[in-house]
Design an enzyme around this catalytic site. Sequence first.
Site, PDB file in Angstrom:
ATOM      1  N   SER A 129      33.594   0.936   8.540  1.00 17.24           N
ATOM      2  CA  SER A 129      34.058   2.424   8.428  1.00 17.24           C
ATOM      3  C   SER A 129      35.468   2.184   9.089  1.00 17.24           C
ATOM      4  O   SER A 129      36.135   1.237   9.291  1.00 17.24           O
ATOM      5  CB  SER A 129      33.384   3.271   9.835  1.00 17.24           C
TER       6      SER A 129
ATOM      7  N   TYR B 105      31.059   3.367  18.488  1.00 13.69           N
ATOM      8  CA  TYR B 105      30.907   3.219  17.251  1.00 13.69           C
ATOM      9  C   TYR B 105      32.170   2.375  16.517  1.00 13.69           C
ATOM     10  O   TYR B 105      31.895   1.625  15.578  1.00 13.69           O
ATOM     11  CB  TYR B 105      31.026   4.725  16.808  1.00 13.69           C
TER      12      TYR B 105
HETATM   13  N1  LIG Z   1      29.950   9.771   6.635  1.00 12.27           N
HETATM   14  C1  LIG Z   1      31.115   9.347   7.015  1.00 12.27           C
HETATM   15  O1  LIG Z   1      32.083  10.120   7.010  1.00 12.27           O
HETATM   16  C2  LIG Z   1      31.154   7.690   7.184  1.00 12.27           C
HETATM   17  C3  LIG Z   1      32.403   7.327   7.310  1.00 12.27           C
HETATM   18  C4  LIG Z   1      32.396   5.847   7.451  1.00 12.27           C
HETATM   19  C5  LIG Z   1      31.349   5.108   7.567  1.00 12.27           C
HETATM   20  N2  LIG Z   1      30.031   5.811   7.348  1.00 12.27           N
HETATM   21  C6  LIG Z   1      28.886   4.912   7.791  1.00 12.27           C
HETATM   22  O2  LIG Z   1      28.030   5.038   6.535  1.00 12.27           O
HETATM   23  C7  LIG Z   1      26.643   4.786   6.951  1.00 12.27           C
HETATM   24  C8  LIG Z   1      25.651   5.843   6.347  1.00 12.27           C
HETATM   25  O3  LIG Z   1      26.132   7.088   6.967  1.00 12.27           O
HETATM   26  P1  LIG Z   1      26.064   8.614   6.530  1.00 12.27           P
HETATM   27  O4  LIG Z   1      27.347   9.316   6.474  1.00 12.27           O
HETATM   28  O5  LIG Z   1      25.133   8.639   5.314  1.00 12.27           O
HETATM   29  O6  LIG Z   1      25.250   9.258   7.612  1.00 12.27           O
HETATM   30  P2  LIG Z   1      23.680   9.790   7.773  1.00 12.27           P
HETATM   31  O7  LIG Z   1      23.505  10.888   6.828  1.00 12.27           O
HETATM   32  O8  LIG Z   1      23.542   9.977   9.345  1.00 12.27           O
HETATM   33  O9  LIG Z   1      22.745   8.505   7.544  1.00 12.27           O
HETATM   34  C9  LIG Z   1      22.391   7.442   8.297  1.00 12.27           C
HETATM   35  C10 LIG Z   1      21.206   6.495   7.791  1.00 12.27           C
HETATM   36  O10 LIG Z   1      21.191   5.594   8.857  1.00 12.27           O
HETATM   37  C11 LIG Z   1      19.651   5.527   8.920  1.00 12.27           C
HETATM   38  N3  LIG Z   1      19.569   4.957  10.295  1.00 12.27           N
HETATM   39  C12 LIG Z   1      19.752   5.211  11.418  1.00 12.27           C
HETATM   40  N4  LIG Z   1      19.560   4.664  12.384  1.00 12.27           N
HETATM   41  C13 LIG Z   1      18.527   3.491  11.950  1.00 12.27           C
HETATM   42  C14 LIG Z   1      17.509   2.687  12.110  1.00 12.27           C
HETATM   43  N5  LIG Z   1      17.341   2.284  13.428  1.00 12.27           N
HETATM   44  N6  LIG Z   1      16.836   2.006  11.402  1.00 12.27           N
HETATM   45  C15 LIG Z   1      16.983   2.313   9.902  1.00 12.27           C
HETATM   46  N7  LIG Z   1      17.761   3.338   9.527  1.00 12.27           N
HETATM   47  C16 LIG Z   1      18.493   3.973  10.330  1.00 12.27           C
HETATM   48  C17 LIG Z   1      19.260   7.017   8.828  1.00 12.27           C
HETATM   49  O11 LIG Z   1      17.863   6.824   8.397  1.00 12.27           O
HETATM   50  P3  LIG Z   1      16.551   7.251   9.176  1.00 12.27           P
HETATM   51  O12 LIG Z   1      17.230   8.195  10.439  1.00 12.27           O
HETATM   52  O13 LIG Z   1      15.502   7.816   8.193  1.00 12.27           O
HETATM   53  O14 LIG Z   1      16.086   6.027   9.831  1.00 12.27           O
HETATM   54  C18 LIG Z   1      20.196   7.627   7.928  1.00 12.27           C
HETATM   55  O15 LIG Z   1      19.548   7.377   6.342  1.00 12.27           O
HETATM   56  C19 LIG Z   1      26.941   4.479   8.253  1.00 12.27           C
HETATM   57  O16 LIG Z   1      26.643   3.176   8.911  1.00 12.27           O
HETATM   58  C20 LIG Z   1      28.106   5.083   8.804  1.00 12.27           C
HETATM   59  O17 LIG Z   1      28.567   4.852   9.995  1.00 12.27           O
HETATM   60  C21 LIG Z   1      29.845   7.141   7.048  1.00 12.27           C
END
Ligand SMILES: NC(=O)c1ccc[n+]([C@@H]2O[C@H](COP(=O)([O-])OP(=O)(O)OC[C@H]3O[C@@H](n4cnc5c(N)ncnc54)[C@H](OP(=O)(O)O)[C@@H]3O)[C@@H](O)[C@H]2O)c1
Length: 253
Positions: free
Chosen positions: A145, A158
């Site tokens: 991130s 985070y």
């Molecule tokens: N959106 C942004 O602005 C942004 C920016 C920078 C980085 N990111 C990174 O991108 C990645 C995806 O995030 P997103 O934005 O797509 O958010 P999201 O929609 O909340 O997705 C998070 C995913 O992580 C999974 N997860 C969480 N805890 C878990 C666990 N203990 N075991 C297995 N899976 C787990 C969830 O699946 P389940 O709940 O079904 O297990 C979900 O599919 C993350 O690492 C986040 O830090 C996002």
Amino acid sequence: MSASGIMGRVALVTGASSGLGARFARVLAAAGARMVLAARRQDRLTALAAELRADGAEAITVSLDVSSYESIQAAAVVAEKQLGPIGILVNNAGVSRQARIEDVTEEEYDEVMGTNLKGAFFMAQAAARQMIVHGIDGRIVNIASVAGLKPLGQLSTYSMSKAAMLQMTKSMAREWGRHGINTNAICPGYIATEISEGFIETEAGRRLIASLPRRRLGEANDLDGLMLLLCSGEPARFINGAVIAADDGFSAF
Ligand SMILES: NC(=O)c1ccc[n+]([C@@H]2O[C@H](COP(=O)([O-])OP(=O)(O)OC[C@H]3O[C@@H](n4cnc5c(N)ncnc54)[C@H](OP(=O)(O)O)[C@@H]3O)[C@@H](O)[C@H]2O)c1
């Protein structure tokens, strides 16, 4: 093998049940990867697998809680048994908990670190073991991130977990490059998904959007090209240990 080197490879995406992970799974499946969709919410994975299969891709689902070492080992075994050794890993599962440092609880600390850092470390270890044993020129993409590049407000745990993920990426690149495995990190900027939806609707969220160069959040498909490049064979051969921001310039100024 296709020019991209993705066709026919087994690709495991963690956190494929929503947001960026679901998008990465769609993109890799469209490039011909044989998909292992991993997360805790099986109903969502089942629906996505059906969608990918309807589009002609191969896709299985596996139950995975990355905060559990045993769950990671079990998921890696299921993936190998059902589709073969993992060739591409997208370490995407992540959580964020917003709190001032003086209010962070031990439980929140362990959840964020256990998911974002420890989970990604042991998932990569499990995948790399398969790659090394089978002599696969693997590709590991860690989803960090912009918070790993500069700390974000009230997101200390985070930001710390994502910064550590960048050093983890470089350590893996250094150790596993000799096996033909390339490990790189993407630092996405703000993209509208479930992880950020609560924050984006707040006054602070609106202020943040107003401060972005284009006054808008990114979209999940803004990362498609970078993901395909880092998972590719020949095009990515010399890219190892790289930390690449995909944030519309957010971390640059
Ligand atoms: N959106 C942004 O602005 C942004 C920016 C920078 C980085 N990111 C990174 O991108 C990645 C995806 O995030 P997103 O934005 O797509 O958010 P999201 O929609 O909340 O997705 C998070 C995913 O992580 C999974 N997860 C969480 N805890 C878990 C666990 N203990 N075991 C297995 N899976 C787990 C969830 O699946 P389940 O709940 O079904 O297990 C979900 O599919 C993350 O690492 C986040 O830090 C996002």
